[in-house]
Design a protein around this motif. Structure first.
Motif, PDB file in Angstrom:
ATOM      1  N   MET A   1       0.824  -1.211   0.000  1.00 18.34           N
ATOM      2  CA  MET A   1       0.000   0.000   0.000  1.00 18.34           C
ATOM      3  C   MET A   1       0.863   1.268   0.000  1.00 18.34           C
ATOM      4  N   ALA A   2       2.021   1.207  -0.658  1.00 18.46           N
ATOM      5  CA  ALA A   2       2.942   2.348  -0.610  1.00 18.46           C
ATOM      6  C   ALA A   2       2.302   3.600  -1.209  1.00 18.46           C
ATOM      7  N   VAL A   3       1.475   3.424  -2.246  1.00 18.65           N
ATOM      8  CA  VAL A   3       0.881   4.604  -2.883  1.00 18.65           C
ATOM      9  C   VAL A   3       0.088   5.395  -1.855  1.00 18.65           C
ATOM     10  N   LEU A   4      -0.751   4.696  -1.125  1.00 20.62           N
ATOM     11  CA  LEU A   4      -1.575   5.369  -0.124  1.00 20.62           C
ATOM     12  C   LEU A   4      -0.699   5.997   0.955  1.00 20.62           C
ATOM     13  N   LYS A   5       0.281   5.230   1.420  1.00 20.08           N
ATOM     14  CA  LYS A   5       1.108   5.729   2.528  1.00 20.08           C
ATOM     15  C   LYS A   5       1.889   6.966   2.102  1.00 20.08           C
ATOM     16  N   VAL A   6       2.537   6.879   0.946  1.00 19.63           N
ATOM     17  CA  VAL A   6       3.370   8.003   0.496  1.00 19.63           C
ATOM     18  C   VAL A   6       2.489   9.225   0.221  1.00 19.63           C
TER      19      VAL A   6
ATOM     20  N   VAL B   1      -5.445   6.570  10.491  1.00 19.38           N
ATOM     21  CA  VAL B   1      -6.274   5.354  10.505  1.00 19.38           C
ATOM     22  C   VAL B   1      -6.055   4.566   9.213  1.00 19.38           C
ATOM     23  N   ALA B   2      -6.018   5.298   8.083  1.00 18.76           N
ATOM     24  CA  ALA B   2      -5.813   4.624   6.797  1.00 18.76           C
ATOM     25  C   ALA B   2      -4.485   3.874   6.781  1.00 18.76           C
ATOM     26  N   PHE B   3      -3.447   4.465   7.397  1.00 20.81           N
ATOM     27  CA  PHE B   3      -2.138   3.787   7.433  1.00 20.81           C
ATOM     28  C   PHE B   3      -2.254   2.474   8.202  1.00 20.81           C
ATOM     29  N   ALA B   4      -2.947   2.532   9.327  1.00 18.77           N
ATOM     30  CA  ALA B   4      -3.087   1.323  10.149  1.00 18.77           C
ATOM     31  C   ALA B   4      -3.846   0.250   9.370  1.00 18.77           C
ATOM     32  N   VAL B   5      -4.925   0.665   8.708  1.00 21.87           N
ATOM     33  CA  VAL B   5      -5.705  -0.288   7.924  1.00 21.87           C
ATOM     34  C   VAL B   5      -4.852  -0.860   6.793  1.00 21.87           C
ATOM     35  N   ALA B   6      -4.070   0.008   6.148  1.00 28.72           N
ATOM     36  CA  ALA B   6      -3.230  -0.439   5.037  1.00 28.72           C
ATOM     37  C   ALA B   6      -2.229  -1.479   5.516  1.00 28.72           C
ATOM     38  N   GLU B   7      -1.635  -1.246   6.672  1.00 29.39           N
ATOM     39  CA  GLU B   7      -0.647  -2.211   7.183  1.00 29.39           C
ATOM     40  C   GLU B   7      -1.317  -3.541   7.523  1.00 29.39           C
ATOM     41  N   TRP B   8      -2.520  -3.435   8.050  1.00 30.62           N
ATOM     42  CA  TRP B   8      -3.262  -4.656   8.361  1.00 30.62           C
ATOM     43  C   TRP B   8      -3.565  -5.437   7.072  1.00 30.62           C
ATOM     44  N   ALA B   9      -3.986  -4.685   6.021  1.00 30.13           N
ATOM     45  CA  ALA B   9      -4.321  -5.336   4.752  1.00 30.13           C
ATOM     46  C   ALA B   9      -3.088  -5.997   4.139  1.00 30.13           C
TER      47      ALA B   9
END
Lengths: 416, 176, 347
Positions: free
Chosen positions: A51-56, A180-188
């Motif tokens: 999920m690097a796109v979202l994180k970056v 929150v999105a970062f946490a969800v992304a890492e979980w995914a």
């Protein structure tokens, strides 16, 4: 020293291009560092494996957003001068959908394709060729689409203004949403790849230690809370007026010749706002095409974004001066006075006098301009003594199509 | 000849890369009063190319005319054109330092080179058109407008992620 | 009957400002490149033992490319001439005070010098040619057997190359009507710019011919075909770092001269100050700083320094950038020079 430096006239257009190059180097560098030169890394976003796109993207957004908020709040940056792309809701959602589909098909977005091509990827180069092809096709078919492209306009509007919420609250909301999105992304990522993220680079991985990444996230949260506490980042009512500068500048209030204004209108220039300060009644009798009626009494800073060029027209010299002072004190950078007011416009553009010394070329030009605005040039010395009262009816549609053909709806080159 | 082993270095942690990117964006806000972009540069280049080949056609077309300016200076002297020049330079520099410079076609193992390039071309064309409709691409709208809390940009972002996730399943063979 | 306009509408009375188009910058660029190739070739011929493989790229390919580039450059110069049929008259006289006269004679002498340098090692560089034309081997043997001749050829190449490089700059600086060009630094500036483009070109050729696996992949196909055709020996990549570091020195000198050039103008009369302003902040500032200084000098300097420090691999990029920057320098100086003038009233 106030920012944005460029908007405050610290350097000119030429230097701005050099700045563009340097900023571009930074942009390209970090895009490549993030792995955005790689189509598979980018596409992995849509398969939940990386999920690097979202994180970056969201880290960049909240970095710039909180940074800009704080710099604006301390008065260093004038937030109203940062250019906002105008909102056209439906076209932007439709365009977004098209981009999203294109992203999965092509593997890049325009910015990342440059980085990909620069690092030698052939697919990135082909993608760029595809963009050129798409633009060529769009250039030919865009005319019938124009109605759609400029539909559902909301103007230059921010989320706080749209929802009538304090700016700081939105800043905090976006920061929290991103975290929150970062946490969800890492979980995914953990779910799809089945591997635990490395402890150093993750926000959620155990064991729970205060790693640098977590410090960064904490700093964002603190900045978000601060934003709620500190309040409005716009200069607004507490704008600092440099009275000395203002007083000295008054002597240099920039007059704009009527002929020049006529040229701007005919060329279809859209980078200025024409403000008619007279009463609605006079405005109703005649006004220059494209002018907004804002009587002096109701003139406030909301008339236009502060970085917009304003041209004031009125017949009353004192009124014009008052309006000029008001706008300058509000921080508008470029305010012109129509020289001679509406009378000057009548005498020089609508019914210009062409004396015997005027060359044939100039007469032809004058009459073309005059006819464009519905007037006629006056030739001969006799009529010059007694100028006829012009019939000042607002021309509904221009009698002559402008040369460029761009005097249509308000258009702006997009920010991208 | 020096023998730099071609072992590509790992990419940066996304949070730190994003932080750097955000600082670049912030510096654009502070210095220029505007954000980053990309697709506008390609439009300007296209308009300039059309103008070079068929001047009359380009000037009569309002889409191109908007990007050609008033004719007093070259349309290529445009902020985004110079910024994108920098993007190429910065991207190359970073890739060289990370030992990631290589001529190849990036694709998943289940797709041949030809179809991959055809899809890249199609995607590029679609995104260019989409960026024109949305008045910006992922850099100019999502990144810049996102940080400025621009209403249109957030609507745009919903569109991008929505569109991409909606069709991702059908193109999975290209990537995985 | 020829009607003679003697009012100010005659372009010869009121000068047209931009009379030079692309031909002159192309000629100045190629002239500088050839000058640089000659100096490098001459020095390599002087300092290297014959039959060393590094000699091939500098002493054979360089001069061969130089011959082609010079012909192209002279053709573009010819295209710019107003009276093309009168070109032969340049060679009926020699005017000591005319740079044009010096130039036309230098150009004539450059051909045999370049040819001698190329021929010295040609048979071993391109065996296919030698087997078809045995005369080439004879010529090569003839030259290499006479150390004095080799010495003479090397010295002549170096001297003529320097003269050619400096002359491309002097050509501009003698035109007193354009304040931007009124600088003695232009000669050396163009010389070093030419040297840097020449070194970059040779470096680029070496990068392309590196052992497969290290060179850019797209070169493989091209090279294998070329190698089959010419039966050429592989070039020795050992020269690449030497050329890269030489290129860095040239670029450093070039950027210093560029600084001197601008400094000289800024501290000179108001007219020259204004002329330099064209490049520093005026309408030529963005292309000058970004294309010439940024992409043409700073970026390759950085890349080549990293290459030499073994931080990154050798790529074609610095060599392409240096050549692009050298060309952009001439285009911008020629164009900005024509925009600079003594009296603003003539604007």
């Amino acid at each position: 020293m106030y920012a944005p430096f460029y908007k405050y006239g610290m350097f000119g257009d030429e230097v701005s291009l050099i700045v563009a190059f340097v900023i571009g180097i930074g942009f390209g560098f970090f895009l490549e560092r993030a792995g955005f030169g790689s189509a598979r890394k980018l596409a992995a976003q849509f398969y939940f494996t990386d999920m690097a796109v979202l994180k970056v993207m969201f880290t960049a957004i909240i970095t710039a957003m909180t940074g800009l908020y704080l710099l604006a709040r301390v008065g260093f940056v004038d937030l109203s001068m940062v250019y906002l792309v105008p909102t056209f809701v439906v076209p932007q959602i439709v365009g977004g959908l098209l981009l999203g589909v294109g992203f999965v098909i092509g593997g890049y977005c325009p910015g990342t394709s440059c980085v990909s091509a620069a690092s030698g990827r052939v697919d990135g180069m082909v993608y760029i060729a595809g963009m050129f092809a798409g633009l060529l096709v769009f250039g030919e078919i865009s005319r019938p689409l124009e109605g759609f492209l400029y539909s559902t306009p909301l103007g230059q509007v921010t989320l706080p203004a749209f929802f009538h919420l304090p700016y700081g609250v939105l800043v905090l909301a976006v920061v929290l949403m991103a975290l929150v999105a970062f946490a969800v992304a890492e979980w995914a990522e953990k779910k799809t790849t089945g591997t635990a993220p490395d402890a150093e680079g993750s926000l959620t991985a155990m064991p729970w230690r205060l790693t640098p990444v977590r410090r960064l996230a904490g700093a964002f949260a603190v900045a978000g809370v601060l934003a709620v506490v500190l309040g409005n980042p716009y200069r607004g009512n507490t704008v600092e007026v440099d009275t000395r500068d203002l007083a000295l500048g008054a002597a240099r209030a920039q007059p704009l010749a009527p002929a020049k204004l006529a040229d701007w209108i005919i060329q279809g220039r859209n980078d200025f706002t024409l403000v008619d300060l007279r009463t609605p009644a006079s405005y109703g009798t005649y006004h220059i095409p494209g002018a907004q009626n804002v009587p002096l009494a109701s003139l406030t800073a909301d008339v236009a974004p502060r970085n917009q060029t304003l041209v004031l027209c009125t017949d009353d010299g004192a009124e014009a001066a008052q309006a000029w002072f008001l706008l300058k004190a509000e921080g508008f950078r470029s305010v012109y006075l129509l020289a001679g007011g509406l009378n000057g416009w009548r005498d020089q553009v609508l019914y210009p006098k062409a004396g015997p010394e005027t060359s044939a070329n100039d007469v032809a030009r004058l009459s073309q301009v005059a006819q464009y605005f519905g007037g006629t040039p006056q030739t001969g010395v006799a009529s010059a003594a007694a100028p006829p009262m012009p019939v000042l009816a607002p021309p509904v549609a221009p009698p002559i199509a402008p040369a460029g053909g761009t005097a249509g709806p308000k258009k702006k080159k997009e920010g991208c | 000849m020096d023998s730099v082993q071609d072992n590509p270095q790992p990419y940066w942690n996304p949070y730190w890369a994003g932080f750097g990117l955000g600082l670049v964006l912030l510096s654009a806000f502070v210095i220029m009063g505007r954000g980053l972009g990309a697709s506008g540069a390609f439009t300007t280049a296209t308009a300039a190319a059309v103008h070079a080949v068929a001047p009359a056609h380009a000037e009569s077309n309002s889409f191109y005319a908007e990007y050609l300016g008033d004719g007093t200076r070259s349309p290529l002297k445009d902020w985004l054109v110079f910024e994108v020049l920098g993007v190429f330079a910065g991207g190359f520099l970073s890739a060289a330092l990370g030992h990631r410079l290589r001529f190849f076609i990036e694709k998943g193992p289940q797709i041949a080179s030809g179809p991959r390039l055809a899809l890249a071309f199609t995607g590029g064309a679609m995104m260019a058109v989409g960026a024109k409709i949305a008045l910006g691409c992922t850099s100019g709208q999502a990144l810049t407008g996102g940080a400025l809390l621009n209403v249109g940009s957030w609507a745009f972002m919903l569109g991008v992620f929505g569109g991409a996730y909606a069709v991702a399943y059908f193109f999975r063979k290209q990537w995985r | 009957m020829t009607e003679l306009t003697y009012t100010r509408h005659n372009p010869l009375i009121d000068p047209i400002f931009h009379v030079w188009e692309w031909q002159i910058p192309v000629y100045l660029f190629l002239g500088g490149l050839v000058g640089g190739l000659m100096i490098i070739a001459g020095i390599r011929l002087l300092v290297l033992r014959p039959n060393r493989r590094e000699a091939l790229v500098c002493c054979t390919l360089g001069p061969l490319i130089g011959l082609a580039a010079l012909s192209l450059g002279m053709f573009s110069l010819f295209l710019d001439l107003g009276h093309k049929l009168h070109v032969w008259r340049l060679y009926t006289t020699f005017q000591v005070t005319s740079p044009m006269s010096w130039g036309s004679w230098i150009l004539l002498l450059v051909y045999p010098a370049l040819a001698a340098n190329a021929l010295a090692h040609l048979p071993e560089a391109i065996p296919a040619l030698a087997s078809r034309f045995p005369a080439l081997v004879k010529i090569s043997d003839f030259i290499l057997a006479r150390p004095r001749l080799v010495l003479f050829a090397g010295l002549t190449n170096t001297a003529l190359g320097a003269a050619l490089g400096i002359y491309t700059g002097i050509l501009l600086s003698t035109l007193g009507g354009r304040p931007l060009w009124n600088s003695a630094v232009l000669g050396p500036l163009f010389l070093f710019s030419g040297l840097s483009t020449a070194a970059a070109l040779l470096h680029g050729i070496l990068v392309l011919t590196m052992p497969s696996g290290e060179r850019p992949a797209f070169a493989d196909f091209l090279l294998s075909a070329l190698a089959r055709m010419t039966q050429a020996r592989p070039l020795d990549p050992a020269a690449a770092p030497i050329l890269a570091s030489a290129d860095n020195s040239f670029l450093t000198v070039e950027v210093s001269l560029l600084g001197l050039f601008l400094l000289g103008h800024v501290t000179s009369t108001a007219v020259h100050h204004r002329a330099a302003g064209l490049l520093l902040t005026g309408p030529y500032a963005a292309p000058f700083w970004v294309l010439v200084v940024g992409l043409g000098i700073a970026m390759p300097l950085l890349l080549q320094t990293l290459e030499l420090a073994h931080r990154i691999r050798h790529t074609l990029a610095p060599s392409l950038l240096v050549m692009f920057g050298g060309f952009a320098l001439r285009v911008i100086l020629v164009s900005a020079g024509q925009a600079s003038r003594w009296f603003e009233a003539l604007n």
